[in-house]
Each structure stands twice: as structure tokens, then as C-alpha cells.
Design a protein around this motif. Structure first.
Motif, PDB file in Angstrom:
ATOM      1  N   THR A 112      -0.718   8.908  -0.373  1.00  0.00           N
ATOM      2  CA  THR A 112      -2.111   9.263  -0.669  1.00  0.00           C
ATOM      3  C   THR A 112      -2.369  10.744  -0.413  1.00  0.00           C
ATOM      4  N   LYS A 113      -1.444  11.405   0.298  1.00  0.00           N
ATOM      5  CA  LYS A 113      -1.610  12.833   0.587  1.00  0.00           C
ATOM      6  C   LYS A 113      -1.234  13.702  -0.618  1.00  0.00           C
ATOM      7  N   LEU A 114      -0.655  13.080  -1.645  1.00  0.00           N
ATOM      8  CA  LEU A 114      -0.273  13.841  -2.832  1.00  0.00           C
ATOM      9  C   LEU A 114      -1.496  14.235  -3.644  1.00  0.00           C
ATOM     10  N   GLU A 115      -1.500  15.444  -4.149  1.00  0.00           N
ATOM     11  CA  GLU A 115      -2.575  15.882  -5.019  1.00  0.00           C
ATOM     12  C   GLU A 115      -2.553  15.076  -6.318  1.00  0.00           C
ATOM     13  N   PHE A 120      -3.221  11.845  -6.548  1.00  0.00           N
ATOM     14  CA  PHE A 120      -2.690  10.507  -6.282  1.00  0.00           C
ATOM     15  C   PHE A 120      -3.530   9.416  -6.945  1.00  0.00           C
ATOM     16  N   TYR A 121      -2.822   8.398  -7.509  1.00  0.00           N
ATOM     17  CA  TYR A 121      -3.475   7.225  -8.064  1.00  0.00           C
ATOM     18  C   TYR A 121      -3.082   6.022  -7.236  1.00  0.00           C
ATOM     19  N   ASN A 122      -4.052   5.202  -6.860  1.00  0.00           N
ATOM     20  CA  ASN A 122      -3.807   4.069  -5.979  1.00  0.00           C
ATOM     21  C   ASN A 122      -3.177   2.908  -6.741  1.00  0.00           C
ATOM     22  N   GLU A 123      -1.868   3.024  -6.944  1.00  0.00           N
ATOM     23  CA  GLU A 123      -1.114   1.986  -7.631  1.00  0.00           C
ATOM     24  C   GLU A 123       0.334   2.057  -7.168  1.00  0.00           C
ATOM     25  N   PRO A 124       1.120   0.968  -7.353  1.00  0.00           N
ATOM     26  CA  PRO A 124       2.530   1.022  -6.945  1.00  0.00           C
ATOM     27  C   PRO A 124       3.249   2.196  -7.605  1.00  0.00           C
ATOM     28  N   ILE A 125       3.983   2.976  -6.796  1.00  0.00           N
ATOM     29  CA  ILE A 125       4.651   4.169  -7.289  1.00  0.00           C
ATOM     30  C   ILE A 125       6.145   4.070  -6.984  1.00  0.00           C
ATOM     31  N   GLN A 126       6.971   4.379  -7.977  1.00  0.00           N
ATOM     32  CA  GLN A 126       8.409   4.363  -7.796  1.00  0.00           C
ATOM     33  C   GLN A 126       8.878   5.719  -7.282  1.00  0.00           C
ATOM     34  N   PRO A 140       0.828  -1.217   0.000  1.00  0.00           N
ATOM     35  CA  PRO A 140       0.000   0.000   0.000  1.00  0.00           C
ATOM     36  C   PRO A 140       0.860   1.265   0.000  1.00  0.00           C
ATOM     37  N   PRO A 141       0.274   2.389  -0.433  1.00  0.00           N
ATOM     38  CA  PRO A 141       1.053   3.591  -0.737  1.00  0.00           C
ATOM     39  C   PRO A 141       1.588   4.344   0.474  1.00  0.00           C
ATOM     40  N   VAL A 142       2.257   3.629   1.357  1.00  0.00           N
ATOM     41  CA  VAL A 142       2.940   4.245   2.490  1.00  0.00           C
ATOM     42  C   VAL A 142       4.352   3.683   2.505  1.00  0.00           C
ATOM     43  N   THR A 143       5.351   4.541   2.466  1.00  0.00           N
ATOM     44  CA  THR A 143       6.732   4.073   2.438  1.00  0.00           C
ATOM     45  C   THR A 143       7.477   4.565   3.669  1.00  0.00           C
ATOM     46  N   HIS A 144       8.350   3.728   4.181  1.00  0.00           N
ATOM     47  CA  HIS A 144       9.130   4.044   5.376  1.00  0.00           C
ATOM     48  C   HIS A 144      10.581   4.304   4.984  1.00  0.00           C
ATOM     49  N   ILE A 145      11.168   5.319   5.561  1.00  0.00           N
ATOM     50  CA  ILE A 145      12.577   5.617   5.337  1.00  0.00           C
ATOM     51  C   ILE A 145      13.332   5.323   6.628  1.00  0.00           C
ATOM     52  N   TRP A 146      14.327   4.440   6.516  1.00  0.00           N
ATOM     53  CA  TRP A 146      15.137   4.035   7.662  1.00  0.00           C
ATOM     54  C   TRP A 146      16.508   4.684   7.579  1.00  0.00           C
TER      55      TRP A 146
END
Length: 369
Positions: free
Chosen positions: A302-305, A307-313, A277-283
Motif C-alpha cells: 500500500t506504500k507504493l505510489e 497502489f490499487y487494492n487488489e491481489p498483486i503478483q 491483504p497487500p502485505v507480503t512476507h519474505i522468509w
């Protein structure tokens, strides 16, 4: 008359106030100021001032864009490749710079500081965007594999840049023997040749190496089938040895997902390049000696204006003050670590798929003659 009056007014200013003014000017302007009078030349050339200017520049890193006319590595035609460099402030002010290469793709390897490395048809070039100077390095060792692997980084303690070149010398396409050579660039001087080190890289790596705490780090190519905990390999420049770095469990990892390394304020960070899901963690590698990771932040895409619900690079370019600069597809975005707000750039940079991007620091670092 106005120029004379300006010079007289500047001469009456307190020395510390002059330093404050000069330290906020870009390198290209200061190079002109050095020609105004002997006093300005001595002030701008003073080591104390150079350190002050570098500290100011580090807190106001610029965005460098690379555009090119051709991106075909199989293009062997002896024609000049047109490359455009845009030094853009994060507010979107542009300044045009050009230089020529032969046909074929130009790879951009950022250092995170003043210089960048460019690779074209197996040749390495070191480029200072602020001084508009570039040098071509001696030919590196030939690799039996087509890809180019390496890393480029800055060591503040010695004021040197290190370029690492990893190459395969095994002629068997089903086996590998990864050797390593290092090139050193000092202020006003550079090595005359590559230095070969004895240690071999244990696995094939992917992507450009990231320098943090005087070490280079790479993600291991998963085709080598290493152990799950051995997906990061490091090169210690002091001992010239390779080692594995265990990495944290990444919650958003999905099949086919590539983990990605970047440098953030001198420290190594790890993230997913595809988030779903469209939440990424930075370690962040908080303790390099004990290899302890700490979650630096979580970015909700998802907070991006729009936003499309799909895998994003996503790719992290670095940090500017309290914001992490991120490239998401063809857009530039900023994530504020304190407020947790994700915003899209208002600058019209017209990014293309092949556009190279990196952050760099305005510097007087000389490449010599």
C-alpha cells in the motif's frame, strides 16, 4: 598525444591504485585495456585481480532485460528469432546487445551471477552478457511433457556453473517418471555431454530451480497433491539426491496463490507472488541443515505510489546492496531492508509482459571456443 600522456600517467601510479581503478571498470572495457601494453595485460589477467574485480561486481550487480519478437512456442517456422538484450544499470543506463534464435519463445534462466541460461525450442544456450559470448549445449533428453523444467546456478567453491534438466520419460499422460541430468560449465571449458543421475525427482515441479548453499530448490506443482508441508523439493548436488524442505506458514496465502522461491545473497527465500491483504512476507532459510526459516522482511504494497487494492503478483529478482529488487506487474521496484522504504524505479525501461528480467554479475568467466 593525450593517449600517450594518459599511458605515462598510469605507468607512474602505485600498483595498488591501478588495481583499484581497474577493478571498477566493466569487463568489456578491461578486455580493451589488456591490449594496451604487457603490464596492463599481466595486471588484468592476474588471479588476485580477477577475484578483486568479481567481489566489486558482486556488490554492483546489473539488471539484464530480454526482449523478443515472438513468444509462440508452437511457432515451427524456420525463421530467425530476433532477441534483444539490454544491460541496464539500476540507474537506467542502457547498452544494446543482440543475438538470433529460431522462432518460438526464449526462456531466461538466471544464475544470480555472471552467466545466464537461455532455452529455445528444447535447446539450451549459455550466455555471458559481459563478454557477449554464447554457446549451444548438446541436445538434452526428450521429455514426454511439453514444459521445460530445470535450474541454473553457480558454485563459488569450484568456480563452476551447473545446469539441471528435469524431464518426464513416462508416456502415460496420467503418470510421471521425472529423471534428472546435469551439465557442468567450467571457466574456459565445458562438459562434452549431460550426466544422468540415478535419483528421480519425487514430484513434478513448477518454475525454474533456485540455487542456494550448493542445492537447487523448486516449488512442487500442487496438482501432484503432496502433503501441505512438502511443497518444496531440493536437489543436493554433492550427494545427487532429492529431499523435501518444510516451509513456514505463510500468513497472506489465499486460494489460488502461488508461493515463489528466489535467491537473496546466496540464501533461499520464500514469498507469496499474490498478496492480499497487500502485505507480503519474505522468509529466509536461515539454517539449511536444520531447515529453520526466519522472517527476512515484510513489504507493505500500500506504500507504493498509485497502489490499487487488489491481489498483486510480485517477483523478487535479487538484492542490490541494501535493496531487494522486485518486479510488480510491469514496474520495477526497490525495497530497502534497513529503512523499510518501498520505491519505484525512475528509469524508463518500458517493460512488456514478455520481457525477461534478472540480475547478473559482470564476469570474465570464459565459455571456451
Amino acid at each position: 598525444m593525450s593517449k600517450l600522456r594518459t599511458k605515462i600517467e598510469m605507468s607512474n601510479l602505485h600498483h595498488e591504485l591501478k588495481l583499484n581503478i581497474f577493478s571498477r571498470l566493466p569487463v568489456r572495457v578491461l578486455c580493451i585495456c589488456k591490449c594496451v601494453c604487457k603490464e596492463w595485460l599481466n595486471t588484468i589477467s592476474n588471479p588476485h585481480f580477477l577475484r578483486l574485480h568479481l567481489e566489486r561486481s558482486m556488490s554492483n550487480r546489473q539488471l539484464l532485460l530480454l526482449n523478443q519478437t515472438s513468444h509462440d512456442d508452437d511457432d515451427d517456422r524456420p525463421r530467425q528469432q530476433i532477441v534483444s538484450f539490454f544491460s541496464a544499470s539500476l540507474e537506467g543506463d542502457l547498452q544494446f546487445r543482440t543475438m538470433g534464435f529460431v522462432g518460438g519463445y526464449i526462456h531466461l534462466i538466471p544464475s544470480g551471477h555472471g552467466l545466464i541460461c537461455l532455452v529455445n525450442k528444447g535447446n539450451f544456450y549459455i550466455f555471458n552478457p559481459a563478454m557477449k559470448k554464447a554457446i549451444k549445449l548438446p541436445k538434452p533428453k526428450r521429455s514426454t511433457c511439453k514444459g521445460i523444467d530445470g535450474g541454473f546456478g553457480y558454485i563459488p567453491s569450484t568456480n563452476e556453473y551447473k545446469l539441471v534438466h528435469l524431464y518426464d520419460e513416462n508416456e502415460n499422460e496420467f503418470a510421471y517418471s521425472i529423471k534428472c541430468e546435469i551439465f557442468t560449465v567450467s571457466d574456459g571449458n565445458r562438459s562434452s555431454s549431460w550426466k544422468q543421475i540415478e535419483a528421480q525427482c519425487p514430484f513434478i515441479v513448477r518454475g525454474w530451480g533456485v540455487m542456494a548453499n550448493n542445492k537447487f530448490y523448486w516449488m512442487v506443482w500442487e496438482g501432484c497433491h503432496p502433503e501441505l508441508k512438502e511443497l518444496i523439493v531440493s536437489l543436493d548436488l554433492k550427494t545427487e539426491t532429492f529431499a523435501f524442505v518444510p516451509h513456514p506458514h505463510v500468513n497472506s496465502h489465499v486460494e489460488g496463490n502461488d508461493m515463489f522461491l528466489a535467491e537473496v545473497q546466496g540464501r533461499l527465500c520464500l514469498m507469496d507472488t499474490f498478496a492480499h491483504p497487500p502485505v507480503t512476507h519474505i522468509w529466509i532459510l536461515k539454517d539449511p541443515m536444520k531447515k529453520i526459516w526466519e522472517k527476512h522482511c515484510t513489504i507493505d504494497l500500500t506504500k507504493l505510489e498509485g497502489f490499487y487494492n487488489e491481489p498483486i503478483q510480485i517477483f523478487v529478482l535479487g538484492q542490490q546492496n541494501d535493496e531487494i529488487v522486485i518486479r510488480i506487474q510491469q514496474e520495477l521496484n526497490f525495497f530497502n531492508i534497513r529503512s523499510k522504504v518501498l520505491r519505484r524505479s525512475t528509469a524508463n525501461l518500458s517493460l512488456q509482459r514478455e520481457t525477461g528480467l534478472c540480475l547478473y554479475t559482470d564476469t570474465f568467466f570464459s565459455l571456451g571456443r
